[in-house]
Design a protein around this motif. Structure first.
Motif, PDB file in Angstrom:
ATOM      1  N   HIS A 242       0.867  -1.285  -0.065  1.00  0.00           N
ATOM      2  CA  HIS A 242      -0.091   0.006   0.058  1.00  0.00           C
ATOM      3  C   HIS A 242       0.844   1.325   0.097  1.00  0.00           C
ATOM      4  CE1 HIS A 242       0.612  -0.247   4.455  1.00  0.00           C
ATOM      5  NE2 HIS A 242       0.429  -1.373   4.265  1.00  0.00           N
TER       6      HIS A 242
ATOM      7  N   GLY B 130     -10.580   0.081  -2.295  1.00  0.00           N
ATOM      8  CA  GLY B 130     -10.826   1.497  -2.037  1.00  0.00           C
ATOM      9  C   GLY B 130      -9.818   2.344  -1.196  1.00  0.00           C
ATOM     10  N   ASP B 131      -8.644   2.133  -1.268  1.00  0.00           N
ATOM     11  CA  ASP B 131      -7.514   2.865  -0.534  1.00  0.00           C
ATOM     12  C   ASP B 131      -7.296   4.167  -1.262  1.00  0.00           C
ATOM     13  OD1 ASP B 131      -5.783   4.050   0.825  1.00  0.00           O
ATOM     14  OD2 ASP B 131      -4.173   1.952   0.532  1.00  0.00           O
ATOM     15  N   ARG B 132      -7.759   5.233  -0.437  1.00  0.00           N
ATOM     16  CA  ARG B 132      -7.555   6.434  -1.186  1.00  0.00           C
ATOM     17  C   ARG B 132      -6.099   7.028  -1.233  1.00  0.00           C
ATOM     18  NH1 ARG B 132      -8.174  11.419   2.178  1.00  0.00           N
ATOM     19  NH2 ARG B 132      -8.513  10.891   4.536  1.00  0.00           N
ATOM     20  N   TRP B 133      -5.119   6.234  -0.360  1.00  0.00           N
ATOM     21  CA  TRP B 133      -3.690   6.542  -0.429  1.00  0.00           C
ATOM     22  C   TRP B 133      -3.018   5.749  -1.181  1.00  0.00           C
ATOM     23  CZ3 TRP B 133      -3.447  10.955   2.108  1.00  0.00           C
ATOM     24  CH2 TRP B 133      -4.370  11.290   3.283  1.00  0.00           C
TER      25      TRP B 133
ATOM     26  N   THR C 173      -4.071   4.158  -4.792  1.00  0.00           N
ATOM     27  CA  THR C 173      -5.143   3.849  -5.861  1.00  0.00           C
ATOM     28  C   THR C 173      -4.755   2.894  -6.718  1.00  0.00           C
ATOM     29  OG1 THR C 173      -4.429   5.670  -6.998  1.00  0.00           O
ATOM     30  CG2 THR C 173      -5.839   6.184  -5.373  1.00  0.00           C
TER      31      THR C 173
ATOM     32  N   ASP D 100     -12.568  -4.249  -0.028  1.00  0.00           N
ATOM     33  CA  ASP D 100     -12.512  -3.265   1.318  1.00  0.00           C
ATOM     34  C   ASP D 100     -13.153  -3.944   2.515  1.00  0.00           C
ATOM     35  OD1 ASP D 100     -11.567  -1.128  -0.365  1.00  0.00           O
ATOM     36  OD2 ASP D 100     -13.198  -0.214  -0.467  1.00  0.00           O
TER      37      ASP D 100
ATOM     38  N   ARG E 230      -8.272   4.780  12.026  1.00  0.00           N
ATOM     39  CA  ARG E 230      -9.745   4.914  12.075  1.00  0.00           C
ATOM     40  C   ARG E 230      -9.932   6.625  11.676  1.00  0.00           C
ATOM     41  NH1 ARG E 230     -11.170   4.245  17.348  1.00  0.00           N
ATOM     42  NH2 ARG E 230     -10.818   6.578  17.616  1.00  0.00           N
TER      43      ARG E 230
ATOM     44  N   GLU F 143      -8.645   6.785   7.699  1.00  0.00           N
ATOM     45  CA  GLU F 143     -10.077   7.018   7.120  1.00  0.00           C
ATOM     46  C   GLU F 143     -10.382   5.991   6.018  1.00  0.00           C
ATOM     47  OE1 GLU F 143     -10.700  11.212   6.762  1.00  0.00           O
ATOM     48  OE2 GLU F 143     -11.809  11.005   8.736  1.00  0.00           O
ATOM     49  N   THR F 144      -9.511   5.038   5.654  1.00  0.00           N
ATOM     50  CA  THR F 144     -10.034   4.135   4.654  1.00  0.00           C
ATOM     51  C   THR F 144      -9.237   2.708   4.785  1.00  0.00           C
ATOM     52  OG1 THR F 144      -9.724   4.032   2.092  1.00  0.00           O
ATOM     53  CG2 THR F 144      -7.890   5.023   3.562  1.00  0.00           C
TER      54      THR F 144
ATOM     55  N   HIS G 270      -6.459   0.314   4.390  1.00  0.00           N
ATOM     56  CA  HIS G 270      -5.253   0.864   4.017  1.00  0.00           C
ATOM     57  C   HIS G 270      -4.113  -0.427   4.111  1.00  0.00           C
ATOM     58  CE1 HIS G 270      -2.126   3.496   2.938  1.00  0.00           C
ATOM     59  NE2 HIS G 270      -1.419   3.304   4.141  1.00  0.00           N
TER      60      HIS G 270
ATOM     61  N   HIS H 231      -4.704  -3.082   9.435  1.00  0.00           N
ATOM     62  CA  HIS H 231      -6.184  -3.536   9.083  1.00  0.00           C
ATOM     63  C   HIS H 231      -6.147  -4.968   8.843  1.00  0.00           C
ATOM     64  CE1 HIS H 231      -6.762   0.748   7.962  1.00  0.00           C
ATOM     65  NE2 HIS H 231      -7.813   0.441   8.524  1.00  0.00           N
TER      66      HIS H 231
END
Length: 272
Positions: A155, A194-197, A199, A221, A233, A237-238, A240, A246
């Protein structure tokens, strides 16, 4: 020491604490185990108990794991407030290139030296390198060191402001591609869908650079731990951190399967 939410910090008593000098720069490295060397770099905001859990799994799989202290408080449970401070400090540090256009992070030169020293001390065909989050791409950059033969990119979040960026200078990108092609290296990588960090654009950029040598694996996810530490958290916020914050430590779970795949990758390359 206990944190406010009842989770415990890690005293790191089962690792030897070493001061490692690479070209006059000295950093703390936690070392445990025997067998070929694996450098496990911490994720933001530091060497957390979850990172140490992964380090112990690597150690117990028959490797000498080296965990360098690059930021944060070693062994501390990642709270939101303290973690955010660590991120801010790292983003302005001369050792890191957190944003697009900065090229390769200078700290990777030190990490390549650590891998070189670890290989000399531990022997075997080479060294494994596992990057996580902020250090995710460092595992790939470390492949510029010939001793590194088993890079694992988890990631990767840098550059923070470019979802398709790779945190590599053009020169280093070409050198990494040439090294991977010449020596037949396989780059194993993980992210949540769905990891926004980290992608899908970033994984596509890795594949464009490395071709079939890039083995990027994507978890749903819904497989992420729903009760991560406060930093993940409230700040991340995603979903990750696939094999740390996680991860769900249950037999047959997708994140635990990812851990097993990483250990198998290291074993195949470092203990053929």
């Amino acid at each position: 020491m206990s944190t406010a939410n009842g989770r415990l910090d890690d005293a790191i008593t089962d690792f030897s604490r070493r001061r490692v000098d690479v070209d006059g720069v000295v950093k703390t490295v936690y070392v445990a185990g025997s067998g070929p060397a694996v450098v496990l770099m911490p994720e933001m905001p530091g060497i957390s108990p979850d990172v140490l859990r992964l380090a112990r799994w690597v150690r117990d799989a028959g490797f000498t794991v080296h965990v360098p202290s690059l930021f944060g408080v070693d062994g501390a449970y990642p709270t939101a407030e303290s973690g955010a401070k660590v991120v801010r400090r790292a983003c302005v540090s001369a050792e890191f290139r957190a944003f697009a256009g900065g090229g390769t992070s200078p700290v990777t030169m030190w990490l390549r030296g650590l891998a070189r020293q670890a290989h000399a001390a531990c022997g075997g065909p080479g060294v494994g390198a596992i990057g996580l989050c902020f250090t995710g791409n460092f595992a790939l950059t470390m492949a510029l060191e010939p001793a590194v033969i088993a890079p694992v990119v988890n990631h990767p979040s840098l550059p923070l402001d470019d979802p398709a960026g790779l945190e590599l200078s053009d020169e280093d990108a070409r050198a990494v591609r040439d090294r991977v092609t010449r020596d037949g290296l396989k780059v194993l990588a993980y992210r949540f869908e769905g990891d926004r960090w980290c992608t899908g654009q970033r994984f596509a950029a890795y594949r464009a650079l490395l071709g079939d040598a890039f083995d990027g694996r994507v978890l749903p996810d819904g497989a992420a731990n729903t009760d991560p530490p406060p930093f993940f958290r409230d700040i991340v916020e995603t979903p990750h951190s696939v094999v740390t914050a996680h991860l769900v430590n249950e037999d047959g779970h997708p994140t635990l399967k990812a851990r097993d795949e990483i250990l198998a990758h290291l074993t195949a390359r470092l203990k053929p």
